[in-house]
Design a protein around this motif. Structure first.
Motif, short mmCIF file in Angstrom:
data_model
loop_
_atom_site.label_atom_id
_atom_site.label_comp_id
_atom_site.label_asym_id
_atom_site.label_seq_id
_atom_site.Cartn_x
_atom_site.Cartn_y
_atom_site.Cartn_z
N VAL A 108 0.83 -1.20 0.00
CA VAL A 108 0.00 0.00 0.00
C VAL A 108 0.87 1.26 0.00
O VAL A 108 0.56 2.23 -0.71
CB VAL A 108 -0.95 0.00 1.22
N LYS A 109 1.94 1.24 0.75
CA LYS A 109 2.85 2.39 0.78
C LYS A 109 3.41 2.66 -0.61
O LYS A 109 3.50 3.82 -1.05
CB LYS A 109 3.98 2.14 1.77
N SER A 110 3.79 1.59 -1.31
CA SER A 110 4.32 1.74 -2.66
C SER A 110 3.28 2.32 -3.61
O SER A 110 3.56 3.22 -4.41
CB SER A 110 4.81 0.38 -3.17
N ASP B 227 3.51 6.07 -5.38
CA ASP B 227 3.52 6.13 -6.85
C ASP B 227 2.29 6.82 -7.41
O ASP B 227 2.13 6.92 -8.64
CB ASP B 227 3.60 4.72 -7.44
N GLY B 228 1.38 7.25 -6.54
CA GLY B 228 0.18 7.92 -7.00
C GLY B 228 -0.85 6.97 -7.60
O GLY B 228 -1.75 7.40 -8.33
N ALA C 76 -4.75 -0.27 5.58
CA ALA C 76 -3.61 0.62 5.29
C ALA C 76 -3.97 1.62 4.20
O ALA C 76 -3.51 2.77 4.23
CB ALA C 76 -2.40 -0.22 4.87
N SER C 77 -4.79 1.22 3.24
CA SER C 77 -5.19 2.13 2.16
C SER C 77 -6.04 3.27 2.69
O SER C 77 -5.84 4.44 2.34
CB SER C 77 -5.96 1.36 1.09
N ILE C 78 -7.03 2.93 3.54
CA ILE C 78 -7.88 3.97 4.12
C ILE C 78 -7.05 4.91 4.98
O ILE C 78 -7.25 6.13 4.95
CB ILE C 78 -9.00 3.32 4.96
N ALA C 79 -6.11 4.35 5.73
CA ALA C 79 -5.24 5.19 6.56
C ALA C 79 -4.46 6.17 5.70
O ALA C 79 -4.36 7.37 6.03
CB ALA C 79 -4.29 4.30 7.36
#
Length: 369
Positions: free
Chosen positions: A252-254, A258-259, A280-283
């Motif tokens: 998710v961080k990646s 990367d937008g 993690a995405s919602i965060a």
């Protein structure tokens, strides 16, 4: 067969099978012993056709023989990887546990479908035998946890070769309430999903906390805090971060950096039941730490999900997918989606931000362990 002529072996088996037509029980048992010896002496080298022939003969021989003879056959064939499959299945489905147990616990010839069918229809003793197998898939343990008594469940959880699905872990956590031994064993499973580990901690007793501390001394300071805080919110617990969770967070961080992280990705994660990725995405989209989002996501109510979603600018269809995922994985009663939708549509972003600040204040002001 390396040292035997296939024609000679088949001829012998044909003769033995024909002799059974008028044989006594004693003769049938002796014949069974002789055929078993013959099979074991060349089991590695037999072709599939020859194994099929043995299968036919074994099943014919097993009719009208004593239980002790069947049990002996089961014990002798159970460790053989090339054992006749239909014979193994017949032994596994025998109502008498002394016959079924050897193959249920050891035979690699039994596939998941056979094990699941046995677990769904046979006795607790049969389930106990299955629970001791060297390897158990999540599909099989789902049935063991659902149908098994306390002894079966404990045996399954203690089996290092057992895998558990998220649904299986959820059922285990519900069953572990009031059972410190089971709760401890579940908490020590290395593959337990983080959000379910936190749910387990929310119900953990002082005894369970002490055991988890003893088993993980490097996390002794964090475990008591996690136990205390999880009763109202899922406070971060490093001991619960599995490799799978870390990989999900890195993914998710990646995507975010990367937008490429958007609502479509969040909905896809939720619909696939991927809690760690969805959380993690919602965060990331709401601009809050993963631990804050996690505490709100595992709350017993749906308001936390809606607050984060409103801040992240998600549509109702995505919020619905997230709520459904959370309810399904946690085993909670399904949320009233009509009421949730009405609440979400009324919720203002400014109100959501205010509630989020309250959650942040609660978590940061938690007393030290």
């Amino acid at each position: 067969m390396s040292s035997k002529s296939p024609a000679n072996s088949e001829s012998l088996l044909d003769e033995l099978q024909a002799a059974l037509a008028h044989g006594t029980v004693a003769r049938r048992v002796e014949t069974l012993r002789r055929v078993t010896d013959l099979f074991l002496n060349g089991a590695v080298d037999y072709s599939s056709d020859q194994i099929e022939l043995f299968d036919d003969v074994f099943q014919c021989l097993m009719e009208h023989i004593e239980t002790s003879a069947k049990a002996l056959l089961a014990n002798r064939l159970a460790p053989i990887d090339t054992a006749p499959p239909l014979t193994i299945r017949a032994l596994a489905f025998d109502d008498l546990i002394e016959v079924a147990a050897p193959v249920l616990s050891r035979s690699e010839r039994l596939d998941d479908d056979a094990l699941i069918e046995t677990a769904r229809t046979k006795s607790q003793a049969h389930l106990m035998a299955i629970s001791t197998r060297r390897v158990l898939s999540g599909a099989v343990t789902d049935v063991l946890v659902l149908r098994g008594n306390d002894q079966v469940v404990q045996s399954t959880v203690n089996n290092p070769g057992a895998e558990f699905s998220e649904r299986g872990f959820t059922q285990l956590i519900d069953r572990a309430e009031g059972d410190d031994d089971l709760a401890t064993c579940i908490g020590l499973r290395p593959t337990i999903p983080r959000h379910l580990y936190l749910k387990l901690l929310a119900k953990a007793s002082v005894t369970v906390r002490a055991r988890l501390e003893a088993a993980n001394p490097q996390y002794a300071a964090e475990v008591p805090t996690a136990v205390r805080e999880a009763t109202r919110r899922a406070h971060s617990a490093p001991a619960a971060i599995t490799r799978q969770t870390a990989i999900a967070h890195d993914l998710v961080k990646s995507l975010y950096e990367d937008g490429r992280l958007d609502e479509v990705e969040v909905a896809a994660f939720a619909e696939a039941g991927k809690f760690d990725e969805a959380n993690a995405s919602i965060a990331a989209l709401a601009g809050v730490p993963v631990s804050i989002a996690e505490s709100m996501m595992v709350d017993t109510r749906s308001e936390g999900v809606m607050i984060l979603a409103k801040i992240a600018g998600l549509s109702w269809s995505t919020v619905r997918a997230i709520i459904n995922m959370r309810d399904d994985l946690s085993g909670m009663e399904p949320a009233d989606l009509a009421t949730c939708k009405a609440t979400y549509e009324r919720l203002r972003p400014s109100t959501a931000q205010q509630v989020l600040r309250f959650h942040r204040m609660q978590q940061t002001s938690a007393p030290a362990a």
